[in-house]
Write a protein that holds these residues in place. Structure first.
Motif, short mmCIF file in Angstrom:
data_model
loop_
_atom_site.label_atom_id
_atom_site.label_comp_id
_atom_site.label_asym_id
_atom_site.label_seq_id
_atom_site.Cartn_x
_atom_site.Cartn_y
_atom_site.Cartn_z
N GLU A 157 0.83 -1.21 0.00
CA GLU A 157 0.00 0.00 0.00
C GLU A 157 0.87 1.25 0.00
O GLU A 157 0.57 2.23 -0.70
CB GLU A 157 -0.93 -0.01 1.21
N LEU A 158 1.96 1.23 0.76
CA LEU A 158 2.86 2.39 0.80
C LEU A 158 3.65 2.53 -0.49
O LEU A 158 3.98 3.64 -0.92
CB LEU A 158 3.80 2.28 2.00
N ALA A 159 3.95 1.39 -1.13
CA ALA A 159 4.69 1.42 -2.40
C ALA A 159 3.86 2.07 -3.50
O ALA A 159 4.41 2.51 -4.51
CB ALA A 159 5.10 0.01 -2.81
N CYS A 160 2.55 2.13 -3.32
CA CYS A 160 1.66 2.76 -4.30
C CYS A 160 1.60 4.27 -4.14
O CYS A 160 0.93 4.95 -4.92
CB CYS A 160 0.26 2.16 -4.20
N THR A 161 2.24 4.79 -3.12
CA THR A 161 2.30 6.23 -2.90
C THR A 161 3.56 6.79 -3.55
O THR A 161 4.31 6.06 -4.20
CB THR A 161 2.30 6.57 -1.40
N GLY A 170 11.06 4.16 7.09
CA GLY A 170 10.82 4.98 8.28
C GLY A 170 9.39 4.90 8.75
O GLY A 170 9.12 4.80 9.95
N GLN A 171 8.45 4.91 7.81
CA GLN A 171 7.03 4.83 8.14
C GLN A 171 6.69 3.51 8.84
O GLN A 171 5.88 3.47 9.77
CB GLN A 171 6.20 4.96 6.87
N MET A 172 7.33 2.42 8.40
CA MET A 172 7.04 1.10 8.96
C MET A 172 7.96 0.75 10.12
O MET A 172 7.86 -0.35 10.69
CB MET A 172 7.17 0.04 7.85
N ASN A 173 8.85 1.68 10.48
CA ASN A 173 9.81 1.44 11.57
C ASN A 173 10.66 0.19 11.32
O ASN A 173 10.86 -0.64 12.21
CB ASN A 173 9.09 1.33 12.92
N LEU A 174 11.12 0.07 10.09
CA LEU A 174 11.93 -1.07 9.69
C LEU A 174 13.21 -0.57 9.02
O LEU A 174 13.29 0.58 8.60
CB LEU A 174 11.17 -1.96 8.70
N SER A 175 14.19 -1.44 8.92
CA SER A 175 15.43 -1.08 8.25
C SER A 175 15.23 -1.13 6.74
O SER A 175 14.38 -1.88 6.24
CB SER A 175 16.55 -2.05 8.65
N PRO A 176 16.01 -0.34 5.98
CA PRO A 176 15.93 -0.41 4.52
C PRO A 176 16.16 -1.83 3.99
O PRO A 176 15.55 -2.23 3.00
CB PRO A 176 17.04 0.54 4.06
#
Length: 210
Positions: A157-161, A170-176
């Motif tokens: 869903e975020l990849a569609c933005t 950063g939004q998902m609080n995860l590492s790249p």
């Protein structure tokens, strides 16, 4: 009954050549050729015959393709639009799809594929490139929709933005690195090759509402 087309492109020579091509297709007819998005908006506001499909360039004076799509999404969301452009950067394509564009074609497309795109939009509502369409309509890709995890769905869903992968992390609080893992996992499950493929898949499965 002919399917009607409006061409919106500021390059007159290309636009008139395109008109001749469309008019040569059985059951297709060009209603108007316009030089910019403002002309299209005025036409639609004038309650004239709405076309089945608008063929829309992106980079135009006065009112460009992105501005046209934003206006259509607000005022006439059911209008079918196919982008036909030289702009092929990922950011622009994702923006157009988010605004409701039904397909994205480059101007060097072959006539046969162009006709196929028109037919697909008329019959199914969207056109995906042949390779992407095959991946999304055949084989294990369909079965793997159910295998997407909640976190992968959140990433999709975020990849569609318009967010970058770094911003998504950063939004998902995860590492790249973890985000890279989600991306590659979805590429494999959904049989797509890039972020545009993810967005098209999300549109097709109504994960992304346009």
């Amino acid at each position: 009954m002919s399917r009607t087309i409006i061409i919106v492109d500021d390059h007159n020579l290309f636009a008139m050549s395109l008109k001749r091509l469309v008019d040569s297709f059985q059951n297709y007819e060009v209603l108007e050729v316009m030089k910019n998005g403002e002309e299209l908006v005025k036409y639609i506001k004038g309650n004239k015959i709405k076309p089945d499909i608008v063929l829309l360039d992106i980079r135009m004076p006065v009112m460009n393709g992105l501005e046209v799509m934003a206006w259509l999404k607000e005022n006439h969301p059911a209008q079918k639009v196919l982008a036909l452009t030289m702009e092929h950067d990922e950011e622009t394509i994702i923006k157009m799809l988010n605004l409701g564009c039904r397909g994205y074609l480059l101007k060097d497309i072959e006539p046969d594929e162009f006709l196929l795109a028109l037919e697909e939009v008329m019959q199914n509502g969207y056109y995906f490139t042949e390779a992407t369409a095959h991946a999304m309509n055949h084989g294990p890709a369909e079965k793997n929709v159910k295998n997407i995890t909640d976190r992968e769905l959140e990433f999709l869903e975020l990849a569609c933005t318009e967010m970058t992968y770094k911003e998504i992390a950063g939004q998902m609080n995860l590492s790249p690195k973890t985000i890279d893992g989600y991306r590659e996992s979805l590429f494999n499950k959904l049989q797509v090759k890039n972020r545009i493929g993810l967005v098209l898949f999300a549109v097709k499965h109504k994960i992304l509402e346009v």
